[in-house]
Design an enzyme around this catalytic site. Structure first.
Site, mmCIF file in Angstrom:
data_model
loop_
_atom_site.group_PDB
_atom_site.id
_atom_site.type_symbol
_atom_site.label_atom_id
_atom_site.label_comp_id
_atom_site.label_asym_id
_atom_site.label_seq_id
_atom_site.Cartn_x
_atom_site.Cartn_y
_atom_site.Cartn_z
ATOM 1 N N ARG A 151 0.822 -1.221 0.000
ATOM 2 C CA ARG A 151 0.000 0.000 0.000
ATOM 3 C C ARG A 151 0.854 1.269 0.000
ATOM 4 N NH1 ARG A 151 -5.127 -1.606 0.468
ATOM 5 N NH2 ARG A 151 -5.558 -3.627 1.453
ATOM 6 N N GLY A 155 3.594 -1.955 -5.759
ATOM 7 C CA GLY A 155 3.039 -2.930 -6.693
ATOM 8 C C GLY A 155 2.660 -2.287 -8.014
ATOM 9 N N ASN A 184 -8.982 -7.604 -3.035
ATOM 10 C CA ASN A 184 -8.137 -6.405 -3.045
ATOM 11 C C ASN A 184 -7.252 -6.376 -4.284
ATOM 12 O OD1 ASN A 184 -9.157 -5.413 -0.642
ATOM 13 N ND2 ASN A 184 -7.566 -6.358 0.620
ATOM 14 N N TYR A 189 -5.940 -4.526 -9.809
ATOM 15 C CA TYR A 189 -5.625 -4.789 -11.208
ATOM 16 C C TYR A 189 -6.642 -4.121 -12.138
ATOM 17 C CZ TYR A 189 -2.419 -8.342 -9.406
ATOM 18 O OH TYR A 189 -1.416 -8.995 -8.744
#
Length: 227
Positions: A151, A155, A184, A189
């Protein structure tokens, strides 16, 4: 809550780099794969070894990146990272001034490159092919960030960097899988513009189910010769 006594706390500016992995990164890659198996509740399928990772991911001579199995590692540095055109795939500066981050595994994941760097994640990808597009593509087998560093936009940086490299190489698409219970990840995505295809299911032969096909080509050839 106080950080564990053995934690390393990162604050202020921290620099992230996604780079091509080296054979000396294998111990960290191995540990990250095991953490990923734990997160996905799939440790019963975990059979990796450091020796196999070394021989399969780092053959000699090494093929060019993104033409075969390509491992990447995510590192965090307390000092500015100078991108290396031969190994850096993506980078990001994090401002942790308002929310210092305690990493209880920093010592265990100290980068072999030194300089206070820690390994925080990894990607493994390899080329595939789309007959519909008549173009090569890139399949992301694994993308994973250790829990303390999630977070933080890492990513997104990792996935967009890999996708950007695929686009630069003229590939037609980038694909990966996501577990159906991981809402999540699915939301993340989709937020990046990915289509999640519920009508597709993975078909897999592995272990004993795969081994029973050993020698089938020879049997077929012998049968045809006897006709």
């Amino acid at each position: 809550m106080a950080a564990p006594a053995n934690s390393t706390t990162f604050s202020g500016d921290v620099w992230a780099e996604l780079r091509l992995a080296e054979a000396r990164d294998v111990p960290h890659i191995y540990s990250l794969i095991h953490q990923m198996a734990e997160f996905e509740l799939l440790t019963d399928l975990f059979a990796a070894t450091k020796e196999l990772l070394t021989t399969t991911l780092f053959p000699s001579p090494p093929p060019p990146p993104f033409t075969s199995f390509t491992p990447l590692v995510l590192e965090l540095s307390p000092s500015p990272v100078v991108p290396d055109s031969s190994s850096t795939i993506g980078s990001l500066r994090l401002d942790l001034s308002a929310s210092p981050l305690a990493d209880p595994e920093a010592a265990a994941f100290a980068s072999p490159r030194g300089g206070g760097r820690v390994t925080a994640g990894f990607v493994i990808c390899f080329p595939n092919y789309s007959s519909f597009l008549s173009k090569p593509g890139l399949y992301i087998e694994d993308i994973f960030v250790r829990a303390p560093w999630r977070r933080r936009g890492l990513g997104r940086m990792m996935l967009s960097s890999v996708a950007g490299r695929a686009a630069e190489l003229g590939m037609g698409r980038v694909e990966w899988c996501v577990l159906e219970w991981n809402k999540n990840a699915i939301d993340f995505y989709e937020g990046m513009g990915a289509d999640v295809l519920p009508q597709w299911r993975i078909c897999r032969l592995t272990g004993a189910a795969l081994d029973k096909y050993k020698g089938k080509q020879e049997e077929a050839a012998d049968g045809k010769a006897a006709e």
